[in-house]
Scaffold this motif. Structure first.
Motif, PDB file in Angstrom:
ATOM      1  N   VAL A 384      19.521  32.519  44.026  1.00 53.35           N
ATOM      2  CA  VAL A 384      18.260  33.278  44.033  1.00 53.35           C
ATOM      3  C   VAL A 384      17.334  32.988  44.888  1.00 53.35           C
ATOM      4  O   VAL A 384      16.377  33.596  45.521  1.00 53.35           O
ATOM      5  N   PHE A 385      16.945  31.481  44.893  1.00 51.72           N
ATOM      6  CA  PHE A 385      16.054  30.807  45.635  1.00 51.72           C
ATOM      7  C   PHE A 385      16.243  31.347  47.166  1.00 51.72           C
ATOM      8  O   PHE A 385      15.256  31.635  47.905  1.00 51.72           O
ATOM      9  N   LEU A 386      17.330  31.088  47.677  1.00 54.56           N
ATOM     10  CA  LEU A 386      17.609  31.220  49.039  1.00 54.56           C
ATOM     11  C   LEU A 386      17.415  32.645  49.524  1.00 54.56           C
ATOM     12  O   LEU A 386      16.929  33.152  50.480  1.00 54.56           O
ATOM     13  N   ILE A 387      17.846  33.501  48.410  1.00 54.10           N
ATOM     14  CA  ILE A 387      17.774  34.909  48.867  1.00 54.10           C
ATOM     15  C   ILE A 387      16.138  35.695  49.009  1.00 54.10           C
ATOM     16  O   ILE A 387      15.836  36.227  50.070  1.00 54.10           O
ATOM     17  N   PHE A 388      15.170  34.922  48.133  1.00 53.51           N
ATOM     18  CA  PHE A 388      13.888  35.062  48.189  1.00 53.51           C
ATOM     19  C   PHE A 388      13.276  34.739  49.494  1.00 53.51           C
ATOM     20  O   PHE A 388      12.613  35.495  50.169  1.00 53.51           O
ATOM     21  N   MET A 389      13.672  33.288  49.787  1.00 55.17           N
ATOM     22  CA  MET A 389      13.274  32.947  51.132  1.00 55.17           C
ATOM     23  C   MET A 389      13.637  33.665  52.110  1.00 55.17           C
ATOM     24  O   MET A 389      13.047  34.046  53.247  1.00 55.17           O
TER      25      MET A 389
END
Length: 408
Positions: A384-389
């Motif tokens: 999730v964090f990587l997708i947001f970034m």
């Protein structure tokens, strides 16, 4: 510039800013756009935009006249029809085809307009969006149908919230709460073995703030610290309210109707995923109030974003695949601005909605609280964090490769 002309100009800028804020324009785009308008009208100006306030400082060339205005506003909702009409009006004013008095009058007319789609169309769009999301998540055909039905229930709560301040304050948790109880009842008496958490999530997916989280991070990346932080925290609190309402509703439902034993259904065919993307995009037309002439552009944006992500995910991680999808979407949205002379936001939001991982954030929260996954997902938090970034980075890179013609 005489005082009378200055007053007319600053009144128009203030009204324009408040309207664009009302239509959900991100802070960095709103401030840049108002700056362009102020420069054309021959005044100097500075603006500070946050999700709940808007500050104007406007002065004449030699500081003969100065004006400060601060307004407390409610967070805006996306309205692509009004945003498009307002941008067209501003373009006519800047090109000299419209006087300031006429433009001010037209602004009042746009502000008084309702949705170009009626309540029946919007309610159908809620049902289509919730059902399409369940299809994207691999739900069975019966679960897709129940998700669509509960989407209509969510829309009824939305209509009630427009008439009642008390209901509006508790809209997200009470909608998820009612959805949880109704899903448990359906599982007990009509369709045993259904995936209750997935159906509940699908029924409230319209309220899940994945897009708001992405916009907040985009504002932070553009150094709009106050607005970005406020929007991000507001989205997180909205997510918490949704999850608590769903958790409470399912708990009460299990107490009243008994525990549910989930029976996995047969997987949907691959083509169902693309059908789901199409149905979701059609639903967003009414929910975002997109103009008819922009529908083909909006559909193309969503399919470009999703197909680019799906293709690149075969060669790299899903998080980096989202970067490719956002980059392709940003290039297309900026090309749309140059061709149609309309804000890139009109088509970019349709593409982003199929990319943002708001649902995965909800699923991760459920896994953290209960220790159970209702869909198969490994390393969900990191993903999730990587997708947001990746989404934010993809849009930034797209603006570098093909700069947008408009600030909006």
């Amino acid at each position: 510039m005489d005082t009378v002309e200055f007053i007319q100009i600053r009144k128009f800028i203030v009204k324009l800013g408040k309207m664009l804020h009302k239509y959900g324009t991100p802070a960095f785009r709103l401030e840049a756009y108002l700056g362009e308008v102020a420069k054309y009208l021959g005044v100097h100006a500075s603006f500070i935009s946050t999700p709940t306030s808007l500050t104007f400082v406007i002065w004449s060339d030699r500081h003969e006249d100065e004006y400060n205005h601060a307004a407390r506003l409610q967070p805006g909702d996306l309205d692509m029809n009004a945003l498009s009409l307002t941008d067209e009006l501003a373009s006519e004013l800047l090109s000299g085809n419209l006087s300031l008095t006429e433009a001010d009058k037209r602004l009042n007319e746009i502000d008084a307009m309702g949705s170009p789609y009626g309540k029946l169309s919007t309610g159908t769009a809620f049902a289509m969006a919730t059902g399409a999301f369940a299809m994207l998540m691999g739900a069975s055909w019966s679960e897709i149908g129940w998700s669509a039905a509960l989407g209509i229930v969510a829309y009824l709560w939305t209509l009630w919230a427009q008439q009642s301040k008390r209901v509006n304050l508790m809209l997200e948790p009470v909608t998820a709460f009612v959805g949880g109880i109704l899903t448990c009842a359906i599982s007990r008496y009509i369709d045993p073995g259904m995936n209750i958490p997935l159906v509940v999530l699908s029924s409230v997916i319209v309220f899940v703030p994945g897009l708001a989280l992405t916009m907040g991070l985009a504002e932070l990346s553009s150094r709009n610290m106050v607005s970005g932080t406020a929007r991000t925290m507001d989205a997180i609190m909205q997510l918490f309210k949704l999850y608590f309402g769903a958790f409470l509703g399912v708990s009460v439902g299990f107490s009243v109707f008994g525990e549910n034993v989930y029976t996995p259904a047969e997987s949907l065919p691959y083509w169902a995923t693309w059908l789901a993307v199409f149905l979701l995009c059609i639903a967003l037309v009414a929910i975002f109030r997109t103009r008819l002439k922009h529908i083909p552009w909006a559909l193309a944006a969503a399919f470009i974003a999703y197909s680019a992500t799906a293709w690149s995910s075969d060669y790299m991680s899903p998080g980096l695949g989202a970067f490719v999808g956002a980059f392709a979407l940003g290039i297309f949205a900026n090309a749309f601005t140059r061709i149609a002379n309309q804000p890139a936001t009109i088509v970019a939001m349709h593409g982003l909605i199929v990319l943002v991982p708001g649902s995965k954030t909800y699923i991760g929260l459920n896994s953290f609280m209960t220790g159970q996954d209702f869909v198969k997902a490994d390393h969900l938090g990191q993903e999730v964090f990587l997708i947001f970034m990746s989404l934010v980075a993809g849009l930034i890179f797209a603006n570098v490769v093909m700069p947008t013609k408009k600030a909006l």
